[in-house]
Design an enzyme around this catalytic site. Structure first.
Site, PDB file in Angstrom:
ATOM      1  CE  LYS A 127      73.362 106.597 -61.205  1.00 19.09           C
ATOM      2  NZ  LYS A 127      74.326 106.017 -62.407  1.00 19.09           N
ATOM      3  CB  SER A 171      70.815 105.667 -65.017  1.00 19.92           C
ATOM      4  OG  SER A 171      72.275 105.248 -64.590  1.00 19.92           O
ATOM      5  CB  SER A 226      74.618 105.518 -66.356  1.00 21.20           C
ATOM      6  OG  SER A 226      73.682 104.664 -66.883  1.00 21.20           O
TER       7      SER A 226
HETATM    8  N1  GLN Z   1      70.959 102.868 -70.615  1.00 20.53           N
HETATM    9  C1  GLN Z   1      71.690 101.849 -69.846  1.00 20.53           C
HETATM   10  C2  GLN Z   1      70.762 101.006 -69.142  1.00 20.53           C
HETATM   11  O1  GLN Z   1      69.754 101.362 -69.140  1.00 20.53           O
HETATM   12  C3  GLN Z   1      72.807 102.150 -69.259  1.00 20.53           C
HETATM   13  C4  GLN Z   1      72.648 102.345 -67.740  1.00 20.53           C
HETATM   14  C5  GLN Z   1      73.565 102.393 -66.817  1.00 20.53           C
HETATM   15  O2  GLN Z   1      74.860 102.562 -67.452  1.00 20.53           O
HETATM   16  N2  GLN Z   1      73.472 102.398 -65.498  1.00 20.53           N
HETATM   17  O3  GLN Z   1      71.189  99.749 -68.590  1.00 20.53           O
END
Ligand code: GLN
Length: 425
Positions: free
Chosen positions: A28, A103, A127
């Site tokens: 990532k 994400s 995410s």
């Molecule tokens: N969807 C969640 C957020 O937008 C989780 C994102 C994540 O785990 N980085 O914060």
């Protein structure tokens, strides 16, 4: 690659031998790679080339892995669909026309498409698990402290962990084995052996669920789409047929988890992202005027809409007049969620729920409605608030779209959820 899963496709060779020799791993783009740009999906860092490797990247290299490149992601990890990336959206290879989740959508997409054997994502509020569920692959969010965050560009430090994404539970466990373990450069890491366990994660993927008791928190199932619920209960039947037992349990606090999560995550984000001003980090303002104008222009141009929204809301929630009302309350809710999980684990070995209450959105569908996007995190965020490990495994399809099942374990109970998950995928 046609899915736009990579931001930077560049091979990084690891050592000659080791447990991941001959395997490809995508990383990532919020994990620092020495000499290879690390953008976090943001225009702000479009040119940023880190001078060092994240600990997890160093461990991949030592294990002999070949890194295929840096994967697309929601800007700074803020999103559930990978559509907030400054480098364009990712398409879900398992569900054309739909989002891959987020994400870590790029990481899940390249694994689902077979462009990399394995991938690393990061999970602050879901995410790793969300994109794994949406793309029909496996994802693990480790216990807080099992994996080093050194070199991970911070979004919300108290919540996030690096986690593996793979086609099978066993492969995800193999990758976890390589990256897990204490690190002098991250004081929040813990040694699993001090918590009554070891690092033999892959060996735990033996599918043996004889005698395992599975708790199903009603609050995390009721709100899911009917097709998702159907696949979920069918998987619970499979676990029972393999020798597990199941019972309903209650986690009353989880109805407040999404609110608490977003207050805490945005608060931490507003502080973490203060370093991007074009001087310390980020593309320089280079504008006329005083430093204040220059910082403001750099941030105005460099950050996308979702990131700005969160900096503003986080700053507000932490401000002198409001921190008792929002931030302190969210911390209280976090403690309550932790207590609820502790109580549940006195009665059962693992907890099961749908990973996501919904199937993947169509591309573009959720962008105008941030609240709807936040609510989709209902089942994943409680786990981060409680610092616990969880795995998402694919359990079939609803309306032709992938469905994931989440198993949550007690702290450092990775082997338990890997064992249970391997009975399903
Ligand atoms: N969807 C969640 C957020 O937008 C989780 C994102 C994540 O785990 N980085 O914060």
């Amino acid at each position: 690659m046609s899915h736009n899963g990579y931001i930077t496709e560049q091979e990084i060779q690891g050592g000659d031998d080791g447990p991941l020799a001959g395997r490809t791993v995508a990383v990532k783009d919020n994990l620092s790679t020495e000499g290879v740009r690390t953008t976090c999906g943001s225009d702000m860092l479009a040119e940023y080339v880190p001078p060092y490797d994240a600990t997890v990247v160093e461990r991949l290299k030592q294990a002999g892995a070949t890194i295929t490149g840096k994967t697309n992601m929601d800007e700074f990890g803020m999103g559930t669909t990978t559509e907030t990336s400054a480098f364009g959206p990712v398409e879900n290879p398992a569900a054309p026309g739909h989002v891959p989740g987020g994400s870590s959508g790029g990481s899940a997409a390249v694994v689902a498409a077979g462009d990399a054997d394995l991938a690393l994502g990061t999970d602050t509020g879901g995410s790793v698990r969300c994109p794994a569920a949406f793309c029909g692959v496996v994802g693990i969010k480790p216990t807080y402290g099992l994996v080093s965050r050194y070199g991970l560009v911070a979004y919300a430090n108290s919540l996030e962990q690096v986690g593996p994404i793979a086609p099978t539970v066993e492969e995800a466990a193999e990758l976890l084995e390589v990256v897990a373990g204490p690190d002098d450069r991250d004081a929040t890491t813990r040694d699993a052996t001090d918590h009554g366990t070891d690092y033999e994660f892959a060996a735990a993927a033996d599918g043996d669920v004889e005698g395992l008791s599975v708790g199903v928190p009603t609050e995390l199932v009721e709100g899911a789409q009917p097709g998702v619920r159907e696949q979920f209960w069918a998987a619970i039947d499979d676990l029972e047929a393999a020798g597990a037992s199941s019972r309903e349990v209650s986690l009353p606090s989880v109805e407040h988890a999404v609110e608490a999560y977003y207050v805490i995550a945005m608060g931490e984000a507003s502080s973490n992202l203060a370093r991007y001003d074009g001087v310390r980090y980020g593309s320089p303002g280079g504008y006329e005027g005083d430093w204040n104008d220059s910082f403001a222009r750099s941030r105005e141009d460099g950050f996308g809409e979702e990131v700005k929204r969160r900096i503003l809301l986080g700053t507000y929630a932490l401000s002198a007049g409001y921190q008792d009302k929002y931030y302190r309350k969210a911390q209280d809710a976090r403690a309550w969620v932790q207590q609820d999980f502790d109580t549940a684990f006195e009665a059962v070995d693992v907890l099961a729920s749908p990973t996501m209450p919904v199937t993947p959105f169509e591309l573009g569908e959720s962008l105008d409605d941030p609240l709807r996007m936040y609510l989709a995190d209902a089942n994943t965020t409680p786990v981060n608030l409680a610092n616990l490990p969880a795995i998402s495994v694919p359990v079939g399809e609803a309306d032709g779209l992938p469905v994931g099942l989440q198993l949550v374990g007690p702290a450092f109970g990775e082997k338990r959820i890997i064992r249970a998950g391997s009975a399903l995928a």
